[in-house]
Design a protein around this motif. Structure first.
Motif, short mmCIF file in Angstrom:
data_model
loop_
_atom_site.label_atom_id
_atom_site.label_comp_id
_atom_site.label_asym_id
_atom_site.label_seq_id
_atom_site.Cartn_x
_atom_site.Cartn_y
_atom_site.Cartn_z
N SER A 174 0.62 4.12 1.93
CA SER A 174 1.48 3.85 3.44
C SER A 174 2.21 4.11 3.81
O SER A 174 3.37 3.85 4.39
CB SER A 174 -0.07 4.31 4.18
OG SER A 174 -0.99 3.50 4.15
N ARG A 175 2.12 2.68 3.75
CA ARG A 175 3.16 1.46 3.93
C ARG A 175 4.64 1.70 3.08
O ARG A 175 5.93 1.71 3.94
CB ARG A 175 2.87 0.01 4.34
CG ARG A 175 1.33 -0.36 5.14
CD ARG A 175 1.37 -1.97 4.50
NE ARG A 175 0.26 -2.15 5.25
CZ ARG A 175 -0.94 -3.15 5.22
NH1 ARG A 175 -0.69 -4.06 4.23
NH2 ARG A 175 -1.73 -3.54 5.98
N TYR A 190 -4.39 -4.18 6.09
CA TYR A 190 -4.89 -3.68 4.73
C TYR A 190 -6.79 -3.63 4.59
O TYR A 190 -6.67 -2.56 3.60
CB TYR A 190 -4.33 -4.72 2.88
CG TYR A 190 -4.15 -4.10 2.22
CD1 TYR A 190 -3.83 -2.70 2.01
CD2 TYR A 190 -5.54 -4.21 1.08
CE1 TYR A 190 -3.80 -2.44 0.39
CE2 TYR A 190 -5.36 -4.17 -0.22
CZ TYR A 190 -4.81 -2.59 -0.53
OH TYR A 190 -5.03 -2.45 -1.62
N GLU A 199 -8.86 -2.41 5.89
CA GLU A 199 -9.26 -1.53 7.01
C GLU A 199 -8.87 -0.10 6.11
O GLU A 199 -9.94 1.03 5.52
CB GLU A 199 -8.66 -1.03 8.47
CG GLU A 199 -9.05 0.36 8.50
CD GLU A 199 -8.31 0.11 9.50
OE1 GLU A 199 -9.10 1.43 11.60
OE2 GLU A 199 -7.23 0.40 10.56
N GLU A 200 -7.56 -0.05 5.47
CA GLU A 200 -7.66 1.28 4.83
C GLU A 200 -7.81 0.56 3.37
O GLU A 200 -8.53 1.77 2.31
CB GLU A 200 -5.49 1.09 4.32
CG GLU A 200 -5.28 1.56 3.52
CD GLU A 200 -3.87 2.00 3.16
OE1 GLU A 200 -2.89 2.45 2.05
OE2 GLU A 200 -2.79 1.09 3.95
N LYS A 248 -11.50 2.28 3.86
CA LYS A 248 -11.70 3.63 3.96
C LYS A 248 -11.10 4.34 2.26
O LYS A 248 -12.03 5.64 2.36
CB LYS A 248 -10.65 4.19 5.04
CG LYS A 248 -11.14 3.72 5.94
CD LYS A 248 -9.80 3.90 7.50
CE LYS A 248 -10.25 3.89 9.32
NZ LYS A 248 -9.44 3.71 9.96
N THR A 249 -10.14 4.03 1.60
CA THR A 249 -10.23 4.97 0.86
C THR A 249 -11.16 4.40 -0.43
O THR A 249 -11.21 5.10 -1.12
CB THR A 249 -8.75 4.15 -0.15
OG1 THR A 249 -7.89 4.78 0.75
CG2 THR A 249 -8.58 4.81 -1.39
N SER A 294 0.93 -1.19 0.02
CA SER A 294 0.03 -0.07 -0.30
C SER A 294 0.61 0.51 0.03
O SER A 294 2.58 1.42 0.29
CB SER A 294 -0.82 -0.45 1.24
OG SER A 294 -0.14 0.33 2.13
#
Length: 479
Positions: A102-103, A147, A149-150, A153-154, A100
């Motif tokens: 963010s990671r 992942y 959760e991300e 939310k995206t 991802s």
């Protein structure tokens, strides 16, 4: 005197040899230990049982340690804590996770390890099953820091997420009725749910995505990155297959209840035929339910979850059909590669939900207005692939123009000023092209599509492919 000197000399040689052997042994084992982080409740990939690390990824990194003579220690924790540990740096490797953005800020990804899919599960209730997918305001259970959760939310910002520290806590909450929907890895859910008294309490309704797990190291640690990458390449493929077979092919044995045999004896003693009739009816119902479930699972495997079109696997299966083979032999197959222009700007300006709506509308328009197509698939993102019959380049040009001029604009929304166009690469597979692979055809059609983009977008680039040569010319579509 000479004998004494000889004994001293022999003793000196032996001592020297032993010292050298010990030095070599120490050098071979004096490698710094790699700390492998992951979850302690992520069956069958990584988990802790009575303090002992187990699972697919644990066996994989033990094999890495054995083959590369590199000491490995496991630090299994809650999922989010494993990510925090990686941000602290050091000689650490995350045993397996999804990529991802963010990671990517604090991790350098090494190589893909294993494929994983993620599915939306819903409580097996008639009212809940009426609503497919996720809608604004819904509450969906996820692992905190995962992942999933991300992803929600995206892609679905109006959906509420309820976070849990690990998969075991998430499944337990579902079992206790605290949540009615959960987004969880398919293999993980299968493993945990089969251990429950009622494994059918939650059922899968929507495959959300299918991706690869990667190994990762702290960002900027180039030496560790190279060490881990070269070590992974040393692992024999048959050993990896052995580990996958061990952990991803599990089964559950059903125990016959104590009352079963007395019941059978009673039925036989009474000599009733009704039991046999009822048994046949039950078997028939179960068989129909199993066929329906298998059909649903097959649909998940070959269908894009967003648009309902074929995915890449579905396209592979369709390409191997008799109809496509017949068209290839006659040289009457056209491959259209379509990419929505400036799709990122649509997402940025109108939001991801509107972007998904554009893709859905485009998929629906292709299905409704291009009925002669052999296959219509979404390969990912805003990219679509179509297999269409085409007598020659002119016939293919007519089809491609029709798609670009008429079908694609159907996804536009004039009320909000959203105009949708696309760049199309159109490839004709000539009769002289012997046994072409789908991969090769997609590659050439993709190149043509990028030519259309480079030449200004909202247009078609035509080409043909044969064993002798690859012809191209551009046909510009007016805006």
């Amino acid at each position: 005197m000479h004998l004494l000197r000889l004994c001293r000399f022999v003793c000196s040689v032996v001592v020297f040899a032993l010292g050298m052997a010990q030095s070599v042994a120490l050098a071979e084992t004096d490698k710094d230990t790699i700390i492998v982080t992951n979850s302690h409740s992520w069956k069958p990939f990584a988990f802790s049982e009575n303090g002992i690390p187990k699972g697919l990824l644990v066996d994989y990194w033990k094999l890495f340690s054995e083959i590369n003579n590199t000491p490995v220690e496991f630090a299994l924790s809650d999922w989010n804590d494993s990510l925090i540990a990686m941000q602290e740096g050091g000689r650490k490797v995350h045993g397996g996770l999804l990529y991802s953005e963010s990671r990517d800020e604090y991790l350098d990804y090494v190589l893909p390890l294993f494929e994983i899919s993620t599915t939306l599960y819903v409580v097996n209730d008639s009212e809940e099953l009426k609503t497919q997918g996720v809608l604004p305001g819904m509450v969906v259970g996820v692992v905190r820091g995962g992942y999933e959760e991300e992803f929600l939310k995206t892609r679905y910002p109006l959906v509420s997420t309820m976070g849990f520290d690990n998969n075991a806590a998430l499944i337990q909450a579902a079992r206790e009725g605290k949540i009615k929907r959960m987004l969880v890895d398919t293999q993980v859910a299968t493993y945990y749910l089969l251990q429950q008294d009622n494994p059918n309490r939650f059922v899968p309704i929507d495959r959300m995505y299918q991706k690869m797990l990667y190994a990762a190291v702290p960002a900027g640690n180039e030496l560790l990155l190279q060490e881990v990458e070269s070590g992974i390449k040393n692992i024999p493929p048959h050993e990896i297959d052995r580990i996958k077979q061990k952990w991803l092919n599990t089964s559950k044995t059903t125990q016959i209840p104590d009352w079963f045999w007395p019941l059978v004896g009673s039925v036989l003693f009474l000599g009733t035929v009704s039991y046999i009739i009822l048994l046949k009816q039950a078997v028939h119902r179960k068989t129909r339910a199993l066929k329906a479930l298998n059909s649903k699972l097959e649909e998940y495997a070959f269908t894009d979850s967003l648009t309902g079109l074929m995915n890449r696997r579905g396209l592979d299966r369709n390409f191997a059909s008799k109809r496509v083979n017949s068209m290839l032999k006659r040289g009457q197959l056209g491959v259209l590669m379509l990419d929505v222009d400036h799709f990122k700007q649509i997402n940025d300006k109108y939001g991801h939900l509107k972007g998904d709506e554009v893709l859905n509308n485009l998929g629906r328009a292709l299905n409704n207005y291009l009925r002669e197509a052999v296959a219509i698939s979404r390969l990912g993102g805003e990219e679509f692939c179509l297999l269409v019959p085409a007598e020659d380049l002119h016939d293919l040009e007519v089809n491609a123009d029709y798609v670009c001029r008429f079908i694609v604009p159907q996804a536009s929304q004039e009320g909000i000023g959203l105009s949708v166009t696309a760049s199309v690469g159109a490839l004709l597979v000539d009769k002289g092209c012997k046994d072409p692979s789908l991969e090769a055809l997609l590659h050439h059609a993709d190149r043509l599509m990028y030519q259309a983009k480079e030449n200004g977008r909202n247009r078609v680039t035509l080409g043909s492919l044969s064993n002798q040569q690859h012809h191209r010319y551009t046909n510009q579509i007016s805006a």
